[in-house]
Design an enzyme around this catalytic site. Sequence first.
Site, PDB file in Angstrom:
ATOM      1  N   ASP A 101       0.125   2.380   2.047  1.00  0.00           N
ATOM      2  CA  ASP A 101       1.686   2.493   2.430  1.00  0.00           C
ATOM      3  C   ASP A 101       1.623   4.010   2.706  1.00  0.00           C
ATOM      4  O   ASP A 101       2.762   4.436   3.117  1.00  0.00           O
ATOM      5  CB  ASP A 101       2.673   2.346   1.154  1.00  0.00           C
ATOM      6  N   ASP A 141      -1.287   6.378  -1.965  1.00  0.00           N
ATOM      7  CA  ASP A 141      -2.429   6.070  -1.545  1.00  0.00           C
ATOM      8  C   ASP A 141      -3.216   7.238  -0.775  1.00  0.00           C
ATOM      9  O   ASP A 141      -4.179   6.911  -0.034  1.00  0.00           O
ATOM     10  CB  ASP A 141      -2.785   4.676  -0.810  1.00  0.00           C
ATOM     11  N   ASP A 169      -4.389  -2.112  -0.068  1.00  0.00           N
ATOM     12  CA  ASP A 169      -3.396  -2.115  -1.200  1.00  0.00           C
ATOM     13  C   ASP A 169      -2.589  -3.438  -1.352  1.00  0.00           C
ATOM     14  O   ASP A 169      -2.541  -4.133  -0.086  1.00  0.00           O
ATOM     15  CB  ASP A 169      -2.437  -1.013  -0.692  1.00  0.00           C
TER      16      ASP A 169
END
Length: 622
Positions: free
Chosen positions: A516, A520, A324
């Site tokens: 995080d 996600d 991410d």
Amino acid sequence: MKEYRYECFSFLMLIGGILASHFEQSWFAAEHVRLIWYLIAILPVGLPVLKEALESLKEKDFANEFMLMSLAAIGAFIIGQYPEGVAIMLFYAVGEKLQDNAVDKARDNIRALLDMRPQTASVLREGELQIVTPAEVQIGETIEIKVGERVPLDGTLQNESVLMNTAALTGESVPRFFKQSEEVLAGMIPSDRIIHLIVNRSADQSVLSRVLKMVEEAAERKAPTEVFMRKIARIYTPVVMGIALLIMALPFCYSLLQPTFSYVFAEWLYKALVFLVIACPCALVVSIPLGYFGGIGAASRRGILFKGGNYLDAITKIDTVVFDKTGTLTTGKFKLDKVIGIVAEEEVLQYIVSAESQSNHPMAKAVIEYARQENIPILPVEFSREMAGYGLETKINGQQIMVGNYRLLDKFHITYPIELRSIPESLILCARDQQYIGYVVLVDELKEDAHQAILDLKKLGVRQIEILSGDKDALVQSIARKLGIDKAYGNLLPSGKVEHLEALKQEGRQVAFVGDGINDAPVLALSDVGVAMGALGSDVAIETADVVIQNDHPSQLATAIKIGKYTRRIVWQNITFAFVVKIIILILGTGGLATLWEAVFADSGVALLAICNAMRIGKLLK
């Protein structure tokens, strides 16, 4: 040495008996004297093993190392091989002690964390400080922590700022700066001033308590190698006992058919005992779980929490890492850079600030922080609806205010200058009553170790590294170019990330996703190894991820892979070494060239060496 007093006594008795026989002492020549001498030698180390064997028999467990050791020692005494019988039990007992010590050493980090939980808390009640246990403090109460004291409970900082030692949770020696209203976690230590916190979690729900529980439970999740070897051991042990019995029985049966064949019971019992001791799987049963436990302990000392030995194995097979962007490769702490509007910039900014006051997104927090510093008033919000991946629809002063990204304005068919799409920085666009009125520009910097993280992963043989982000594609591509990442995809909704990850897995990739841990969760759960980055305060991270990196350093992912590879290497070294030595001694034993002394080395000696090898994991990473 005190904990080895029984083993030392047995060792001295064993050496004394061997020397007395070697120098042919007359008082030691009588058989009954030798028997009594070696019985006294074996009792301190043998009785605990015999007790375990009897307990196993009561549970109808006939095939375990306690039974094998007991049968071998008793058999050695039956045929008069007293020193060998003592040696079998002595080396086994020493091996068990070393194993316990190695496990204790691996648990040191966990015990250290346990010691970090204060037994008392200073709570402010009716204007006075009361000393109570952390369990007695209620959520919402205010506690005081002096400089150098450990924080007993998670809470929200009431001071303007403070430097905190976070080593207990993140493994970092450098103090971390906290500002007012930020969350401070149990186990941290204020470095420069007395602080006050409003408690937001009970003692048993603190992040430190959850981390401890997770690490302690990790030892129960077995790696595939460990599970396989345990299954083999359940079959292997009874087979070994059966073969040992056949070694004694078959020559006897043959002697009945061939009278010329001389069958000597003591000789064939000795050979059966040699086989029994050699074939005992102690080295494997002991050293493999110890290796994985050592790996989990070594990782947790560095602020990396594996949720089981199975993930130590899984992370070594990763060939694709997907990151991410926000909060993982970048700091996630946005700063407002500039405001552009077709109406007054102050008006655009006030609408955006007021709407974003209803959101917890990192970009929203940056805008609100800027407004607080610049004393920009926040207008009352009459209605607010957040759309994940788009933005916010709100109502302010009777007007419809839309605040978000391009997708939000496209969704509501609001036109805006097309050239805004070519701006790489993050933008928050604003529309009033279906009319575009301006935007703000936010900047998000790369983390200091982001470059190093990518270099380290490539050195470790990770073939493909990608970025998946909900941010606009131009910004994501810019970040990818800076880091030397070939593939990057922006403008992705959570469902788009899931689809992309599924496509990678269909290609046969072994994928680690690093995020995080909050937004996600679906891709963390879908990946082969889900890694939550800097997510100590996130319940979702601890529940969903397989590995939790307790600080914000993406370079720790490479460290996690190294720990997994070191652990796997040592485990397989132990397996290979144990089998090779046992096969060699078995071949020698079949030819009558191996004695019980060689058999003791092939079992207990190999187990001791395997334990010592497993203890190297922490040292290899220094």
